[in-house]
Scaffold this motif. Structure first.
Motif, PDB file in Angstrom:
ATOM      1  N   CYS A  71       0.860  -1.185   0.000  1.00 54.53           N
ATOM      2  CA  CYS A  71       0.000   0.000   0.000  1.00 54.53           C
ATOM      3  C   CYS A  71       0.896   1.234   0.000  1.00 54.53           C
ATOM      4  O   CYS A  71       1.731   1.419   0.896  1.00 54.53           O
ATOM      5  CB  CYS A  71      -0.909  -0.004   1.224  1.00 54.53           C
ATOM      6  N   ILE A  72       0.745   2.062  -0.999  1.00 53.20           N
ATOM      7  CA  ILE A  72       1.608   3.229  -1.177  1.00 53.20           C
ATOM      8  C   ILE A  72       0.757   4.493  -1.061  1.00 53.20           C
ATOM      9  O   ILE A  72      -0.213   4.672  -1.811  1.00 53.20           O
ATOM     10  CB  ILE A  72       2.303   3.200  -2.553  1.00 53.20           C
ATOM     11  N   GLN A  73       1.089   5.361  -0.123  1.00 53.98           N
ATOM     12  CA  GLN A  73       0.404   6.628   0.051  1.00 53.98           C
ATOM     13  C   GLN A  73       1.068   7.681  -0.835  1.00 53.98           C
ATOM     14  O   GLN A  73       2.272   7.902  -0.747  1.00 53.98           O
ATOM     15  CB  GLN A  73       0.463   7.079   1.515  1.00 53.98           C
ATOM     16  N   ALA A  74       0.276   8.314  -1.688  1.00 52.27           N
ATOM     17  CA  ALA A  74       0.820   9.376  -2.517  1.00 52.27           C
ATOM     18  C   ALA A  74       1.084  10.615  -1.675  1.00 52.27           C
ATOM     19  O   ALA A  74       0.435  10.836  -0.636  1.00 52.27           O
ATOM     20  CB  ALA A  74      -0.140   9.706  -3.647  1.00 52.27           C
ATOM     21  N   GLN A  75       2.014  11.423  -2.115  1.00 52.24           N
ATOM     22  CA  GLN A  75       2.359  12.668  -1.438  1.00 52.24           C
ATOM     23  C   GLN A  75       1.915  13.856  -2.293  1.00 52.24           C
ATOM     24  O   GLN A  75       2.041  13.824  -3.522  1.00 52.24           O
ATOM     25  CB  GLN A  75       3.872  12.739  -1.206  1.00 52.24           C
ATOM     26  N   LEU A  76       1.414  14.880  -1.619  1.00 45.52           N
ATOM     27  CA  LEU A  76       1.008  16.087  -2.332  1.00 45.52           C
ATOM     28  C   LEU A  76       2.227  16.985  -2.516  1.00 45.52           C
ATOM     29  O   LEU A  76       2.897  17.349  -1.544  1.00 45.52           O
ATOM     30  CB  LEU A  76      -0.096  16.820  -1.560  1.00 45.52           C
ATOM     31  N   ARG A  77       2.509  17.328  -3.746  1.00 50.12           N
ATOM     32  CA  ARG A  77       3.670  18.142  -4.068  1.00 50.12           C
ATOM     33  C   ARG A  77       3.236  19.298  -4.969  1.00 50.12           C
ATOM     34  O   ARG A  77       2.141  19.303  -5.526  1.00 50.12           O
ATOM     35  CB  ARG A  77       4.734  17.322  -4.809  1.00 50.12           C
TER      36      ARG A  77
END
Length: 782
Positions: A71-77
Motif C-alpha cells: 500500500c503506497i500513500q501518494a504525497q502532495l507536491r
C-alpha cells in the motif's frame, strides 16, 4: 467536436476493470472514497490515463495505491515537481501514479497509473469531500458525475481543452462497471432517499432514523450522472459541528492543527405574494457587441437580437416593484451604465430608463464582459436589498474561466442569472427568473461566538451576506487557543439574520471535546473554501495569494491548480521491463461529441433555474423506511447547479433565448409600455387605443362614481391581459400582481369596495375586443 476520439475497436485493451464508490453523507456534506481497479492483460507494461469529472468545489484530499500487496500513500507536491517525479519514475521502470487537476476549471481530474506490469492488478483510491447543494423541496443532493462532456470552445480558440483526445464509446459498450453504496447520518433523522437509478431498500442501522444505508441496486447506465436526494426530518434546523485537528501537526495555530467548526444554516423562507415584495437590487447587463445587430437566427431578417433583448428588458423593468433598486449596463469592447450606481425604482427613473432602452444599439464592438462585472462588484450594495444580476449575451467569451472566477468570488453577496440570445425558449424564462428573484432572501447574517476564556473563533473565508431561496449556507471557522478552565464542556453560537422586516435569532451549542477522526471533512472543506478564494486572486497575478494558496494546499492535503498527488513504488526490486504503452480509459459519449445544450462541461451537470426542479433523467426511484419504491415515483432527474458554488455558486445559465420576432410593436408590449411604475394605468386615448375601444365608450361604462378612472383603467387592462394575452401569462404575471395590489390599495384608501368587486363579464358592449374573455378572470375578487 474536434479532438474527441471514438473507440471503434472492440478488442482494444482497457486496463480499468471497475469503479467502486462509498459515500458518507452527514447533513449537507459528503465524504467520498473512489476505488479504481486496474488489471493489465497485455504482454507488456501499460500506462493507464483516466480523465474524469469531479464537482468543482470538491476537496480532493487523499490518494493511495495497492500494488503487488504493498500500500503506497501518494504525497502532495507542487504540481511541476509531482509531474517530474512521475516522469522520472516511468523512465526508471518504476510503477508510479499521479493525480492532478486538469485545466483551470477545477472540475476535471486525470489519474495516471504508469508501468503496470503485465498480468498484475492495481487499486487506486482517491478521497474527496464536498458540500451538497439544496433542492427546492429541502433535500440534500449528492451527484456522482459519470459523464464528462466535451467543453465549449469559442471559434478560433487556441487555448487548452481538457476533453480533447478522450476516447468515447456508446454507453452500453464501456468495459468497466460502477457500484455505489452510501451511509447516511443525521441527528435530526433521515426520512427518505430518492435516486434517478434503482436503489436497494433504505436500512436504518442505529435502531432509529439517525443512521441508514442504501446502495445502487444495479450498475447504473453511463449516459447520466448518478444522483441521490436525501430528505431529513428537520431540514431547517441549524446545526454546528466541531472537528478536532491533527495532533501530529506541530505548528500551533495552523488550520489543520486547530479544531474547526462548521455551521449549517437553512432558514425556512416564506413564499412571497407577487407584487408585495419591494426588496432587492436588480442589475441588467446587456450585450451590445456588433453581433447583437444580427438577425434572429435567420427566422426574421428584420428583427435583430438587440431588438429582442430590448423587448425583454422593457418587460423586466415594468415588472420591478416600487421601492427596489436597479441599474442597466451595456457592454462590448467597452461598457456603459445608465447610472453611476443603482437608483431607486420610481415612476421617473422607470420612464427615463425605458426611454434610454429604446435608444440602445449594438455598437460597442467586441464581447468583453469581465470589465463591467468588476465595475458592478465594486459598486456598493444597498443594505437590505440583495443584489441579483441578469446577463444577456449572444457572444463567445474567450476568458470564460476568468469570468466564472469573478462571479464566484462574490457568490456570498449576490446571485447571477445568465441568458443567451439565440434560438430556443421564450421571454417567459427571464420573467420567471425575475419572479424567483423577487422571493424573500435572508440578509443581515451575523454570528456571535460564546466561547470560554482563552479561545477565539476566526472565520475561514468571507462570511455570507445573503442566502437566497433554494440555497443553504455553510460557515467555517477555526478555533484557536485552549479553554480556561480546560474541562469547559460546551461552546455556543448565536445566529442572527433578517427575512423581510423580521429579525430572527438561533442559538446553538456544541461540545468542546470533539471526536477524533482521520478524514477531517470539515477541515478539508474549510481549506477548499479558502483555496477557491485564493486561486481566484492568483488569476489576477497576486504572488502573495499564490504563495498562500500553495501553502494551504500542501498543509491541508487538498489538491488545487498548483499541486498534484504523486506516488512511486519503491518496493519492487527490479525495474519493469518492456516498452511502455499508453491506454486512455474511454468514457461514455454522444455521437460526434455534440454537447447537450442544457449542460456545462464538467461532471455532466445540467444547469437550471435556482429554486426550480429539473426535468428528465429517467425513471425515478426511492428508498424510504426500508421499502423500495421503483418505477412509479415522479422524480425530477438530472437537475441543476449554481456555478456559485447549485455548485452553491449563484450563477444560473438558461437555454438561449429566442423572443418571438415582431416587425411591429406587439399588442402586449404596447399595453405594457403604458403601465405606471406603481402598477396602474391611466384612462386616456393611448390606453383606449391599446385596448381597441374609444375613450368615450370606456368612460361611459364605469360601474359607479366610487370607481376612479385610474382604477377602472387598470381593471380594463387586466381584463385585456386575461382575454387577449392568456397565452403569454408568464410574461405579464408580475405586471398583473402590481396592478391588483395597486387597485386593492386604492380601494382601501377610498373605503370603497366597488373596485375590487368589478365584474368583468359586462364591462363593455358585446363585440368589443375585451368583452367576455373565454375565462372571465377574478383577480380583484375579495
Amino acid at each position: 467536436m474536434g479532438g474527441v476520439s471514438w473507440l471503434t475497436s472492440p478488442s482494444l485493451p482497457v486496463p480499468l476493470r471497475s469503479g467502486s464508490v462509498t459515500v458518507l453523507i452527514r447533513g449537507f456534506v459528503a465524504d467520498v472514497g473512489c476505488e479504481l481497479l486496474y488489471r493489465n492483460e497485455e504482454p507488456g507494461p501499460v500506462e493507464a490515463v483516466f480523465v474524469f469529472p469531479v464537482d468543482a468545489e470538491a476537496a480532493v484530499y487523499a490518494f493511495q495505491a495497492r500494488l503487488g500487496g504493498a500500500c503506497i500513500q501518494a504525497q502532495l507536491r507542487e504540481k511541476k515537481q509531482a509531474q517530474e517525479l512521475y516522469g522520472d519514475a516511468l523512465a526508471g521502470g518504476q510503477s508510479s501514479f499521479l493525480l492532478q487537476q486538469e485545466g483551470a476549471g477545477g472540475d476535471v481530474f486525470s489519474c495516471s497509473l504508469g508501468n503496470l506490469p503485465p498480468g498484475e492488478e492495481a487499486a487506486l483510491t482517491l478521497r474527496y469531500v464536498c458540500e451538497l447543494p439544496l433542492e427546492p423541496d429541502g433535500a440534500a443532493r449528492y451527484v456522482l458525475p459519470a459523464v464528462l462532456r466535451p467543453r465549449y470552445t469559442p471559434h478560433g480558440w487556441d487555448g487548452e481543452d481538457v476533453t480533447q483526445g478522450v476516447p468515447r464509446v456508446p454507453p452500453g459498450e464501456l468495459p468497466y462497471t460502477l457500484s455505489l453504496s452510501a451511509t447516511l447520518q443525521s441527528p435530526h433523522g433521515i426520512d427518505r432517499v430518492l435516486s434517478n437509478c434503482p436503489l436497494t431498500p433504505l436500512t436504518y442501522t442505529a435502531g432509529n432514523p439517525t443512521a441508514a444505508q442504501v446502495s445502487l441496486a444495479q450498475a447504473p447506465p453511463w449516459d447520466r450522472d448518478v444522483e441521490l436526494l436525501v430528505y431529513y426530518a428537520e431540514p431547517h434546523k441549524p446545526s454546528a459541528v466541531l472537528e478536532a485537528g491533527l495532533p501530529e501537526v506541530e505548528l500551533g495555530g495552523s488550520l489543520m492543527s486547530d479544531p474547526a467548526v462548521m455551521v449549517t444554516l437553512l432558514p425556512s423562507l416564506p413564499e412571497a405574494v407577487p407584487g408585495q415584495s419591494s426588496a432587492g437590487e436588480f442589475i441588467f447587463l446587456l450585450d451590445r457587441s456588433g453581433s447583437m445587430g444580427c438577425p434572429m437566427d435567420g427566422r426574421d431578417r428584420w428583427t435583430q437580437r438587440i431588438d429582442s433583448a430590448k423587448e425583454t428588458l422593457v418587460l423586466l423593468l415594468k415588472s420591478l416593484p416600487l421601492g427596489c433598486y436597479f441599474n442597466i449596463y451595456g457592454f462590448g469592447s467597452r461598457f456603459e451604465s445608465f447610472y453611476p450606481q443603482s437608483v431607486g425604482y420610481t415612476q421617473q427613473t422607470m420612464a427615463e430608463s425605458l426611454q434610454r432602452v429604446q435608444q440602445l444599439q449594438a455598437n460597442l464592438g467586441g464581447t468583453e464582459i469581465l470589465a463591467p462585472l468588476r465595475a458592478i462588484y465594486r459598486s456598493p450594495c444597498q443594505d437590505g436589498h440583495p443584489r441579483q444580476l441578469f446577463v444577456f449575451t449572444d457572444g463567445e467569451v474567450g476568458n470564460t474561466q476568468d469570468v466564472i472566477a469573478e462571479v464566484q468570488r462574490h457568490r456570498g453577496a449576490h446571485r447571477c442569472f445568465s441568458f443567451g440570445i439565440g434560438a430556443g425558449a421564450s421571454t417567459a424564462l427571464a420573467l420567471q427568473s425575475l419572479k424567483r428573484a423577487l422571493q424573500p432572501a435572508v440578509t443581515g447574517i451575523s454570528l456571535r461566538w460564546e466561547l470560554p476564556p482563552g479561545m477565539e473563533a476566526a472565520l475561514l473565508g468571507r462570511g455570507p451576506e445573503v442566502i437566497f431561496p433554494g440555497q443553504r449556507c455553510l460557515i467555517y471557522a477555526q478555533l484557536r487557543g485552549q479553554p480556561q478552565p480546560p474541562d469547559t464542556a460546551v461552546g455556543g453560537i448565536t445566529l442572527q439574520y433578517r427575512i423581510q422586516d423580521q429579525t430572527y435569532k438561533e442559538m446553538l451549542q456544541f461540545p468542546l471535546q470533539p471526536q477524533d477522526g482521520d478524514r477531517l471533512p470539515v477541515h478539508r472543506l474549510a481549506a477548499k473554501s479558502l483555496l477557491l478564494e485564493l486561486e481566484g486572486a492568483v488569476d489576477t497575478g497576486s504572488e502573495g495569494d499564490r504563495r498562500r494558496a500553495l501553502e494551504t494546499s500542501l498543509s491541508s492535503g487538498v489538491v488545487c491548480s498548483l499541486t498534484a498527488y504523486v506516488g512511486v513504488d519503491t518496493e519492487r526490486g527490479q525495474p519493469v521491463q518492456g516498452p511502455l504503452v499508453r491506454r486512455d480509459i474511454p468514457l461514455a459519449g454522444n455521437p460526434g461529441g455534440v454537447r447537450d445544450p442544457g449542460t456545462r462541461g464538467g461532471g455532466g451537470r445540467r444547469l437550471r433555474w435556482v429554486g426550480e426542479p429539473g426535468t428528465g433523467g429517467g425513471t425515478g426511484n426511492s428508498s424510504t423506511g426500508g421499502s423500495h419504491l421503483g418505477g412509479g415515483a415522479n422524480w425530477a432527474g438530472r437537475g441543476g447547479i449554481n456555478l456559485n458554488r447549485p455548485c452553491h455558486c449563484s450563477v444560473t445559465i438558461s437555454p438561449r433565448l429566442s423572443l418571438e420576432p415582431a416587425p411591429e410593436e406587439s399588442p402586449l408590449l404596447r399595453l405594457v409600455s403604458l403601465q405606471n411604475a406603481d402598477g396602474s394605468w391611466d384612462l386616456d386615448p393611448r390606453l383606449a387605443a391599446a385596448l381597441g375601444v374609444s375613450e368615450t365608450d370606456a368612460r361611459g361604462r364605469m360601474p359607479s362614481q366610487d370607481v376612479t378612472p385610474g382604477i377602472w383603467a387598470t381593471v380594463l387592462a387586466v381584463v385585456w391581459l386575461h382575454g387577449r394575452a392568456a397565452g403569454q401569462r408568464d410574461e405579464w404575471e408580475l405586471l398583473e400582481a402590481k396592478a391588483v395590489g395597486w387597485v386593492r390599495g386604492q380601494a382601501g384608501e377610498t373605503g370603497s369596495g366597488a373596485g375590487p368587486r368589478v365584474s368583468t363579464g359586462e364591462t363593455l358592449p358585446h363585440g368589443n375586443p375585451i368583452a367576455q374573455p373565454p375565462h372571465p378572470p377574478r383577480p380583484f375578487a375579495p
